[in-house]
Design a protein around this motif. Structure first.
Motif, PDB file in Angstrom:
ATOM      1  N   ARG A  68       0.855  -1.187   0.000  1.00  0.00           N
ATOM      2  CA  ARG A  68       0.000   0.000   0.000  1.00  0.00           C
ATOM      3  C   ARG A  68       0.885   1.228   0.000  1.00  0.00           C
ATOM      4  NH1 ARG A  68      -1.616   3.654   3.481  1.00  0.00           N
ATOM      5  NH2 ARG A  68      -3.459   4.824   2.942  1.00  0.00           N
ATOM      6  N   ASN A  69       0.993   1.885  -1.120  1.00  0.00           N
ATOM      7  CA  ASN A  69       1.809   3.079  -1.283  1.00  0.00           C
ATOM      8  C   ASN A  69       3.303   2.798  -1.191  1.00  0.00           C
ATOM      9  OD1 ASN A  69       0.086   5.058  -1.943  1.00  0.00           O
ATOM     10  ND2 ASN A  69       0.127   6.111   0.004  1.00  0.00           N
ATOM     11  N   GLY A  70       3.686   1.619  -0.767  1.00  0.00           N
ATOM     12  CA  GLY A  70       5.099   1.290  -0.673  1.00  0.00           C
ATOM     13  C   GLY A  70       5.859   2.254   0.226  1.00  0.00           C
ATOM     14  N   GLN A  71       7.098   1.956   0.464  1.00  0.00           N
ATOM     15  CA  GLN A  71       7.935   2.847   1.259  1.00  0.00           C
ATOM     16  C   GLN A  71       8.419   3.995   0.397  1.00  0.00           C
ATOM     17  OE1 GLN A  71      10.929   1.151   3.878  1.00  0.00           O
ATOM     18  NE2 GLN A  71      12.369   2.654   3.133  1.00  0.00           N
ATOM     19  N   GLN A  72       8.563   3.785  -0.889  1.00  0.00           N
ATOM     20  CA  GLN A  72       9.049   4.763  -1.843  1.00  0.00           C
ATOM     21  C   GLN A  72      10.535   5.036  -1.630  1.00  0.00           C
ATOM     22  OE1 GLN A  72       6.209   7.834  -1.151  1.00  0.00           O
ATOM     23  NE2 GLN A  72       4.536   6.526  -1.790  1.00  0.00           N
ATOM     24  N   PHE A  73      10.922   5.668  -0.564  1.00  0.00           N
ATOM     25  CA  PHE A  73      12.322   5.887  -0.214  1.00  0.00           C
ATOM     26  C   PHE A  73      12.342   6.350   1.238  1.00  0.00           C
ATOM     27  CE2 PHE A  73      11.025  10.143  -1.109  1.00  0.00           C
ATOM     28  CZ  PHE A  73      11.788  10.934  -0.290  1.00  0.00           C
ATOM     29  N   HIS A  74      13.535   6.462   1.805  1.00  0.00           N
ATOM     30  CA  HIS A  74      13.651   7.020   3.148  1.00  0.00           C
ATOM     31  C   HIS A  74      14.972   7.770   3.257  1.00  0.00           C
ATOM     32  CE1 HIS A  74      15.911   3.238   3.749  1.00  0.00           C
ATOM     33  NE2 HIS A  74      16.593   3.946   4.629  1.00  0.00           N
ATOM     34  N   LEU A  75      15.086   8.591   4.284  1.00  0.00           N
ATOM     35  CA  LEU A  75      16.297   9.357   4.540  1.00  0.00           C
ATOM     36  C   LEU A  75      17.038   8.743   5.718  1.00  0.00           C
ATOM     37  CD1 LEU A  75      14.735  12.932   4.312  1.00  0.00           C
ATOM     38  CD2 LEU A  75      15.982  11.713   2.529  1.00  0.00           C
ATOM     39  N   ASP A  76      18.362   8.670   5.636  1.00  0.00           N
ATOM     40  CA  ASP A  76      19.210   8.197   6.730  1.00  0.00           C
ATOM     41  C   ASP A  76      19.999   9.374   7.281  1.00  0.00           C
ATOM     42  OD1 ASP A  76      18.453   5.556   6.403  1.00  0.00           O
ATOM     43  OD2 ASP A  76      20.219   4.987   5.264  1.00  0.00           O
ATOM     44  N   PHE A  77      20.063   9.472   8.609  1.00  0.00           N
ATOM     45  CA  PHE A  77      20.817  10.528   9.281  1.00  0.00           C
ATOM     46  C   PHE A  77      21.827   9.898  10.216  1.00  0.00           C
ATOM     47  CE2 PHE A  77      16.771  12.463   8.229  1.00  0.00           C
ATOM     48  CZ  PHE A  77      17.140  13.685   7.718  1.00  0.00           C
ATOM     49  N   ASP A  78      23.103  10.310  10.124  1.00  0.00           N
ATOM     50  CA  ASP A  78      24.119   9.873  11.078  1.00  0.00           C
ATOM     51  C   ASP A  78      23.872  10.599  12.389  1.00  0.00           C
ATOM     52  OD1 ASP A  78      25.513   8.102   9.455  1.00  0.00           O
ATOM     53  OD2 ASP A  78      26.785   9.685   8.633  1.00  0.00           O
ATOM     54  N   ALA A  79      23.681   9.836  13.474  1.00  0.00           N
ATOM     55  CA  ALA A  79      23.368  10.422  14.780  1.00  0.00           C
ATOM     56  C   ALA A  79      24.572  10.443  15.717  1.00  0.00           C
ATOM     57  CB  ALA A  79      22.216   9.663  15.433  1.00  0.00           C
ATOM     58  N   GLY A  80      25.583   9.667  15.430  1.00  0.00           N
ATOM     59  CA  GLY A  80      26.762   9.614  16.276  1.00  0.00           C
ATOM     60  C   GLY A  80      27.363   8.225  16.268  1.00  0.00           C
ATOM     61  N   PRO A  81      28.547   8.063  16.872  1.00  0.00           N
ATOM     62  CA  PRO A  81      29.247   6.778  16.819  1.00  0.00           C
ATOM     63  C   PRO A  81      28.804   5.750  17.856  1.00  0.00           C
ATOM     64  CG  PRO A  81      30.636   8.421  17.854  1.00  0.00           C
ATOM     65  CD  PRO A  81      29.386   9.128  17.411  1.00  0.00           C
ATOM     66  N   THR A  82      27.921   6.129  18.798  1.00  0.00           N
ATOM     67  CA  THR A  82      27.510   5.191  19.846  1.00  0.00           C
ATOM     68  C   THR A  82      25.987   5.160  19.969  1.00  0.00           C
ATOM     69  OG1 THR A  82      27.442   6.807  21.646  1.00  0.00           O
ATOM     70  CG2 THR A  82      29.603   5.788  21.168  1.00  0.00           C
ATOM     71  N   TRP A  83      25.482   4.117  20.626  1.00  0.00           N
ATOM     72  CA  TRP A  83      24.038   4.049  20.879  1.00  0.00           C
ATOM     73  C   TRP A  83      23.595   5.180  21.799  1.00  0.00           C
ATOM     74  CZ3 TRP A  83      20.910   2.176  17.707  1.00  0.00           C
ATOM     75  CH2 TRP A  83      21.178   1.001  17.001  1.00  0.00           C
ATOM     76  N   ALA A  84      24.480   5.644  22.682  1.00  0.00           N
ATOM     77  CA  ALA A  84      24.126   6.775  23.539  1.00  0.00           C
ATOM     78  C   ALA A  84      23.836   8.013  22.686  1.00  0.00           C
ATOM     79  CB  ALA A  84      25.249   7.063  24.540  1.00  0.00           C
ATOM     80  N   ASP A  85      24.624   8.227  21.626  1.00  0.00           N
ATOM     81  CA  ASP A  85      24.370   9.344  20.718  1.00  0.00           C
ATOM     82  C   ASP A  85      23.037   9.177  20.005  1.00  0.00           C
ATOM     83  OD1 ASP A  85      26.923  10.640  21.148  1.00  0.00           O
ATOM     84  OD2 ASP A  85      27.817   9.098  19.873  1.00  0.00           O
ATOM     85  N   VAL A  86      22.758   7.964  19.569  1.00  0.00           N
ATOM     86  CA  VAL A  86      21.488   7.689  18.894  1.00  0.00           C
ATOM     87  C   VAL A  86      20.329   7.891  19.869  1.00  0.00           C
ATOM     88  CG1 VAL A  86      20.121   5.953  17.651  1.00  0.00           C
ATOM     89  CG2 VAL A  86      22.591   6.128  17.239  1.00  0.00           C
ATOM     90  N   ASP A  87      20.510   7.489  21.135  1.00  0.00           N
ATOM     91  CA  ASP A  87      19.469   7.700  22.153  1.00  0.00           C
ATOM     92  C   ASP A  87      19.136   9.187  22.310  1.00  0.00           C
ATOM     93  OD1 ASP A  87      19.332   4.974  22.725  1.00  0.00           O
ATOM     94  OD2 ASP A  87      20.669   5.114  24.473  1.00  0.00           O
ATOM     95  N   VAL A  88      20.163  10.023  22.343  1.00  0.00           N
ATOM     96  CA  VAL A  88      19.952  11.476  22.474  1.00  0.00           C
ATOM     97  C   VAL A  88      19.208  11.998  21.248  1.00  0.00           C
ATOM     98  CG1 VAL A  88      21.120  13.718  22.547  1.00  0.00           C
ATOM     99  CG2 VAL A  88      21.898  11.855  24.027  1.00  0.00           C
ATOM    100  N   MET A 127      23.929   4.901  13.559  1.00  0.00           N
ATOM    101  CA  MET A 127      25.259   5.113  14.130  1.00  0.00           C
ATOM    102  C   MET A 127      26.184   5.422  12.962  1.00  0.00           C
ATOM    103  SD  MET A 127      25.952   2.676  17.396  1.00  0.00           S
ATOM    104  CE  MET A 127      26.202   1.188  16.507  1.00  0.00           C
ATOM    105  N   ILE A 128      27.108   6.346  13.168  1.00  0.00           N
ATOM    106  CA  ILE A 128      28.044   6.728  12.122  1.00  0.00           C
ATOM    107  C   ILE A 128      28.870   5.499  11.744  1.00  0.00           C
ATOM    108  CG2 ILE A 128      30.093   8.110  11.592  1.00  0.00           C
ATOM    109  CD1 ILE A 128      28.907  10.289  13.401  1.00  0.00           C
ATOM    110  N   GLU A 129      28.955   5.271  10.458  1.00  0.00           N
ATOM    111  CA  GLU A 129      29.752   4.138   9.973  1.00  0.00           C
ATOM    112  C   GLU A 129      31.210   4.374  10.278  1.00  0.00           C
ATOM    113  OE1 GLU A 129      28.998   3.010   5.940  1.00  0.00           O
ATOM    114  OE2 GLU A 129      26.887   3.510   6.132  1.00  0.00           O
TER     115      GLU A 129
END
Length: 131
Positions: A68-88, A127-129
């Motif tokens: 249904r409408n499919g995902q089409q596309f999505h955006l990825d954002f680097d949040a930081g190098p750790t899960w704590a950064d992603v949590d924030v 998480m930042i690659e």
């Protein structure tokens, strides 16, 4: 091989271009440029230019369904190098109006979490690659 053309915008259809541009400006930076009620652009620092276009009768994709409408596309954002950064970053996008879609890291097998923006488009905080 020489490119045929240069990428100008990544455009998201939505019911309210100004509101969605403001959301992504808070997530990724930049200042929305209002062209009219139908079109707003956002120059993301060190990133692509995003365009937001009014679409009457807009129906958001249903992540992760493709039937249904499919995902089409999505955006990825680097949040930081750790899960704590992603949590924030997660707390900040939720406060801005994002909705959680998939926060399960599958025991560390995934390095991202999936959200929907206020218009329903999926996006990921990653998480930042590391090289």
């Amino acid at each position: 091989m020489a490119p045929v053309a240069r990428l100008r915008n990544i455009v998201l259809d939505c019911p309210d271009p100004a509101a969605l541009a403001a959301f992504y400006a808070a997530v990724a930076g930049g200042t929305p440029e209002h062209h009219d009620d139908e079109w707003v652009t956002l120059g993301v620092p060190d990133g692509p230019r995003l365009g937001f276009q009014r679409s009457e009768g807009y129906t958001p994709p249903e992540w992760p369904r493709a039937d249904r409408n499919g995902q089409q596309f999505h955006l990825d954002f680097d949040a930081g190098p750790t899960w704590a950064d992603v949590d924030v970053a997660q707390q900040k996008v939720l406060a801005l109006g994002a909705l959680p879609l998939d926060l399960d890291d599958q025991g560390g097998k995934k390095d991202f979490r999936v959200f929907a923006d206020p218009a329903g488009h999926p996006f990921c905080l990653c998480m930042i690659e590391r090289p």
